[in-house]
Design a protein around this motif. Structure first.
Motif, PDB file in Angstrom:
ATOM      1  N   GLU A  33       1.603   7.841   0.570  1.00  0.00           N
ATOM      2  CA  GLU A  33       2.627   6.794   0.561  1.00  0.00           C
ATOM      3  C   GLU A  33       2.077   5.462   1.057  1.00  0.00           C
ATOM      4  OE1 GLU A  33       7.148   5.937   2.292  1.00  0.00           O
ATOM      5  OE2 GLU A  33       5.972   7.655   3.024  1.00  0.00           O
ATOM      6  N   GLN A  37       2.025   2.207  -1.471  1.00  0.00           N
ATOM      7  CA  GLN A  37       2.875   1.054  -1.162  1.00  0.00           C
ATOM      8  C   GLN A  37       2.069  -0.227  -1.011  1.00  0.00           C
ATOM      9  OE1 GLN A  37       5.292   1.987   2.269  1.00  0.00           O
ATOM     10  NE2 GLN A  37       6.790   3.135   1.065  1.00  0.00           N
ATOM     11  N   ARG A  38       0.904  -0.141  -0.434  1.00  0.00           N
ATOM     12  CA  ARG A  38       0.118  -1.333  -0.145  1.00  0.00           C
ATOM     13  C   ARG A  38      -0.817  -1.750  -1.266  1.00  0.00           C
ATOM     14  NH1 ARG A  38       1.765   1.111   4.134  1.00  0.00           N
ATOM     15  NH2 ARG A  38       2.179   0.000   6.081  1.00  0.00           N
TER      16      ARG A  38
END
Length: 326
Positions: A33, A37-38
């Motif tokens: 995750e 996300q980044r």
């Protein structure tokens, strides 16, 4: 007589081994995750033991030659963009030249890190424009896995290995056409060495006599990337009297999904007009643009007559753009 460079074929190669985010989480303190996300990255390809940058480059080059219907013996220029050469010297391009069976012309490497393919395209395009070469191979090939610190979770999750290539052919008729004509319309390359410490490898034959590892200040690179690539995009459009609305496809360097989306918004392009491979390839440095291009051509998204905008930024800092009509 001036010529224009036409891209007549493109090719790609990705190593067989795939490493997912979950597999990386077993080696370093991170998780799927956090990475998604980044960065937008889900997986990356890693070269096998003994598989070198030249091996990847040869495979991509052969794929591009097949697509172009050009025999290796017709090539008289090979430009290989790489930051991970097989050896300090000779140039990886010369190894590729020999293995392809190219008996003539010149072969050399270009080192501009993630901007390498745009730099290589610019160099080859200029050779063809003035008639110094007739058919060229421009290759972006990297084995970044060899220069990563696999204990540094801020960098080791970002990169992968791969190679992409294009065949360029000089064409007189296209040179007399206006902006609607096919081929490379213009290239724009820049650098600023004052930002060395934001993205570099802490080794080299002249400094430490070792290969070293990649070091990066991620936030600093991100901040400059958005600004510098926007400048390069503006320069390409202005040079050709075009507007963002004229662009059919953005084929960007695949470093980070946030940067890619930012550039897409700046051009007011819908997301389905931005070629994205970072989720599956990660950042393959100089290979990322030709890998993305080959995928979009291969699946039929990019069609004859489409206007393509390429942009990239890499360590140095280096950055640049290229505008071409498919």
């Amino acid at each position: 007589m001036m010529y224009r460079s036409l891209v007549t074929g493109c090719g790609a190669y990705l190593p067989a081994q795939i490493v997912t985010n979950a597999q990386l989480a077993e080696r370093v303190e991170t998780n799927d995750e956090w990475i998604r996300q980044r960065t937008g990255i889900c997986q990356r390809h890693i070269a096998a033991e003994g598989e070198m940058t030249s091996d990847l480059g040869v495979a991509a080059a052969r794929d591009a030659l097949d697509a172009a219907g050009v025999a290796a013996g017709e090539i008289d220029l090979i430009v290989c963009a790489t930051s991970t050469p097989d050896e300090t010297f000779p140039a990886t391009a010369t190894r590729i030249q020999h293995r392809l069976g190219v008996p003539q012309g010149a072969a050399f490497d270009v080192q501009a890190v993630c901007s390498g393919f745009v730099y290589g395209l610019s160099v080859a395009d200029n050779f063809l424009r003035v008639g110094q070469a007739k058919k060229a191979l421009v290759i972006g090939a990297e084995t970044f896995s060899r220069i990563l610190d696999w204990t540094d979770r801020s960098t080791c999750v970002l990169f992968g290995d791969g190679a992409g290539a294009v065949v360029l052919e000089a064409d007189k008729a296209a040179a007399s056409a206006n902006g609607s004509g096919r081929g490379v319309l213009s290239t724009h390359i820049y650098s600023d060495g004052s930002h060395h410490d934001a993205l570099y490898v802490d080794g080299g034959p002249s400094s430490t006599q070792s290969v070293g590892h990649l070091r990066m200040e991620g936030r600093e690179v991100f901040r400059h990337a958005v600004v510098r690539m926007a400048e390069a995009v503006d320069a390409a459009l202005e040079a050709n009297g075009l507007t963002p609305g004229d662009v059919d496809w953005l084929v960007p360097h695949q470093a980070n999904i946030r940067i890619i989306e930012s550039m897409g918004r700046r051009l007011n392009l819908p997301s389905d007009r931005v070629v994205v491979t970072v989720d599956r390839h990660a950042n393959t440095s100089a290979a990322s643009i030709p890998l993305a291009l080959t995928e979009a051509v291969g699946d039929g998204r990019i069609q004859s007559g489409d206007l393509l905008l390429m942009e990239a930024m890499g360590g140095g800092f280096t950055w640049g753009s290229a505008l071409l009509r498919w």
